[in-house]
Design an enzyme around this catalytic site. Structure first.
Site, PDB file in Angstrom:
ATOM      1  N   LYS A 197       0.830  -1.170   0.077  1.00 30.57           N
ATOM      2  CA  LYS A 197      -0.081   0.055  -0.007  1.00 30.57           C
ATOM      3  C   LYS A 197       0.815   1.235   0.036  1.00 30.57           C
ATOM      4  O   LYS A 197       2.274   1.404   0.091  1.00 30.57           O
ATOM      5  CB  LYS A 197      -0.839  -0.090   1.263  1.00 30.57           C
ATOM      6  CG  LYS A 197      -1.859  -1.213   1.071  1.00 30.57           C
ATOM      7  CD  LYS A 197      -2.917  -1.178   0.047  1.00 30.57           C
ATOM      8  CE  LYS A 197      -3.975  -2.177  -0.159  1.00 30.57           C
ATOM      9  NZ  LYS A 197      -3.623  -3.398  -0.561  1.00 30.57           N
TER      10      LYS A 197
HETATM   11  C1  LIG Z   1      -9.513  -2.765  -1.563  1.00 32.67           C
HETATM   12  C2  LIG Z   1      -8.693  -3.652  -0.526  1.00 32.67           C
HETATM   13  N1  LIG Z   1      -9.360  -4.051   0.615  1.00 32.67           N
HETATM   14  C3  LIG Z   1      -9.130  -4.794   1.648  1.00 32.67           C
HETATM   15  C4  LIG Z   1      -7.452  -5.186   1.553  1.00 32.67           C
HETATM   16  C5  LIG Z   1      -7.118  -6.128   2.629  1.00 32.67           C
HETATM   17  O1  LIG Z   1      -5.911  -5.382   3.287  1.00 32.67           O
HETATM   18  P1  LIG Z   1      -4.820  -6.273   3.978  1.00 32.67           P
HETATM   19  O2  LIG Z   1      -3.948  -7.073   3.065  1.00 32.67           O
HETATM   20  O3  LIG Z   1      -4.127  -5.290   4.978  1.00 32.67           O
HETATM   21  O4  LIG Z   1      -5.577  -7.281   4.876  1.00 32.67           O
HETATM   22  C6  LIG Z   1      -6.707  -4.804   0.347  1.00 32.67           C
HETATM   23  C7  LIG Z   1      -5.336  -5.202   0.438  1.00 32.67           C
HETATM   24  O5  LIG Z   1      -5.050  -5.639  -0.675  1.00 32.67           O
HETATM   25  C8  LIG Z   1      -7.450  -4.149  -0.612  1.00 32.67           C
HETATM   26  O6  LIG Z   1      -6.709  -3.568  -1.569  1.00 32.67           O
END
Ligand SMILES: Cc1ncc(COP(=O)(O)O)c(C=O)c1O
Length: 412
Positions: A197
């Site tokens: 991110k």
């Molecule tokens: C749109 C979206 N929602 C939720 C997530 C989930 O985040 P995490 O990987 O920190 O659990 C991501 C991660 O890629 C995402 O791109």
């Protein structure tokens, strides 16, 4: 420019050097150094999680927030905090990470997929309306690629149908909708600090709300429903909640990252806008650029272009391979297929081959019958181009030149 594709032995279009990028440095190190002198690394005792909260509030006004172990955890907490009866439906986007829907399923709720706008790639409010049933209780817009969803339309629908809104801001750090940060529009919002991110502490997340119905219990939903504010009655849970706590080492890095967020976002916005401006001037036939409302700030986590494949003598994957050979940081599409086409949805295999909700007659959802044609088209004809502070203006200019070169080569 020599028009021979690099794939066919011609010169590469992208030759500018890629500077080495150091994502973590002095800001994170000084916090980590202070942290090892602490007596506790537990979130409720330590200054790092408190500092993280303070830094976060510079980005997005949040009365209540809870740092979590991931963005997925943050979204699960947000969904759990709604306390919806089993079988309730949450409308969300089928072009997203599994993290958007995992919490919905674990809370015995039903993700309902609505289609997207063909060029913003975000929920199409008209299709959201069409998917509302008597069981709909919430909408979860995903601000995909860093482009804000149409929050005015979504909040209007939510008001009309008495629905909650959870914003998935995992890809949209620093994005603004009508001048206001994403995350500040819905009832709850979630962010991710995973490796990929805008800002990262390896893994982590934040769930936030300004709604007093959810704020006071938010931390409990990420901490076994223990009440850390009540010394006498800390371990006396009244609800089922996982342990999704963030610990102090993660928070030290995440807080350090957030001090740099304005500069990081400025880089993403400058590079993304430059790439799009270059592509726009070239007016490439068969290539469509993402739609961005001029009142908003797209924070360009990446850039997704679409190809009108009828106008090319190649497949989408061949186009992407040609771009990669030119030296561009390109990949075909985003996720391989809409979320509802993943095997676990097609087989309704959510809990060891069972979906208790369906067996108990609490839903008749059949994901084999779901269709979101715009999403399917976007995932079949799009190309992702990387945007990050490790790239330079020159690389963006050359990337646009590479897209032009490949377009002209394959044009019918
Ligand atoms: C749109 C979206 N929602 C939720 C997530 C989930 O985040 P995490 O990987 O920190 O659990 C991501 C991660 O890629 C995402 O791109």
């Amino acid at each position: 420019m020599n028009p021979t594709l690099a794939l066919h032995g011609g010169p590469k279009a992208v030759t500018a050097p890629r500077p080495e990028r150091h994502r973590w440095g002095a800001e994170e190190l000084s916090r980590l150094t202070a942290m090892v002198g602490q007596k506790s690394l537990f979130y409720a005792n330590g200054p790092q999680c408190a500092d993280l909260a303070a830094e976060f509030r510079q980005t997005c006004p949040a009365k209540w927030l809870m740092p979590t172990s991931s963005g997925t955890a943050a979204l699960h907490v947000a969904v759990a905090a709604l306390q919806l009866p089993p079988g309730s439906e949450i409308i969300t986007s089928p072009i997203t990470d599994m993290g958007s829907v995992i919490g919905i399923l674990y809370q015995q709720l039903v993700p309902v997929f609505a289609d997207i706008h063909p060029h913003t790639y975000n929920l199409d409010p008209q299709d959201v309306r069409r998917r509302i049933t008597s069981k709909t209780r919430a909408i979860m817009p995903v601000h995909l690629t860093g482009n804000p969803s149409d929050m005015e339309a979504i909040m209007t629908i939510a008001r009309e149908h008495d629905l909650f809104v959870i914003e998935d801001c995992a890809q949209a750090w620093g994005a603004l909708y009508r001048g206001k940060p994403v995350g500040s529009w819905g009832h709850l919002a979630c962010f991710s600090f995973n490796e990929f991110k805008h800002v990262s502490c390896g893994d982590g997340g934040i769930v936030m709300t300004n709604d007093e119905r959810f704020g006071p219990t938010l931390a409990k939903w990420a901490d076994k429903f223990y009440d850390r504010n009540s010394a006498a009655d800390a371990r006396n849970p009244t609800s089922l909640a996982p342990n999704y706590r963030m610990s102090e080492p993660q928070a030290a890095v995440a807080a350090g990252q957030l001090t740099k967020l304005p500069a990081i976002i400025a880089d993403h916005v400058r590079l993304g806008s430059r790439l799009l401006a270059q592509l726009e001037t070239r007016a490439l036939p068969g290539v469509s650029l993402p739609a961005i409302d001029p009142r908003d700030r797209h924070s360009f986590w990446f850039c997704l272009l679409r190809l009108d494949l009828a106008r090319f003598r190649c497949t989408r994957d061949e186009f992407a391979a040609a771009l990669v050979a030119e030296g561009a940081a390109a990949t075909p599409g985003y996720i391989p297929r809409p979320v509802y086409r993943y095997p676990l949805f097609q087989n309704h295999d959510f809990f060891a081959g069972f979906w208790p909700l369906r067996e108990a007659g609490l839903t008749t959802m059949d994901y084999r019958r779901v269709s979101c044609p715009v999403t399917e088209a976007v995932l079949a004809d799009s190309i992702s181009l990387a945007i990050n502070p490790g790239l330079t203006d020159e690389i963006m200019d050359q990337t646009a030149a590479a897209v032009a070169k490949v377009t002209h080569h394959f044009a019918r």
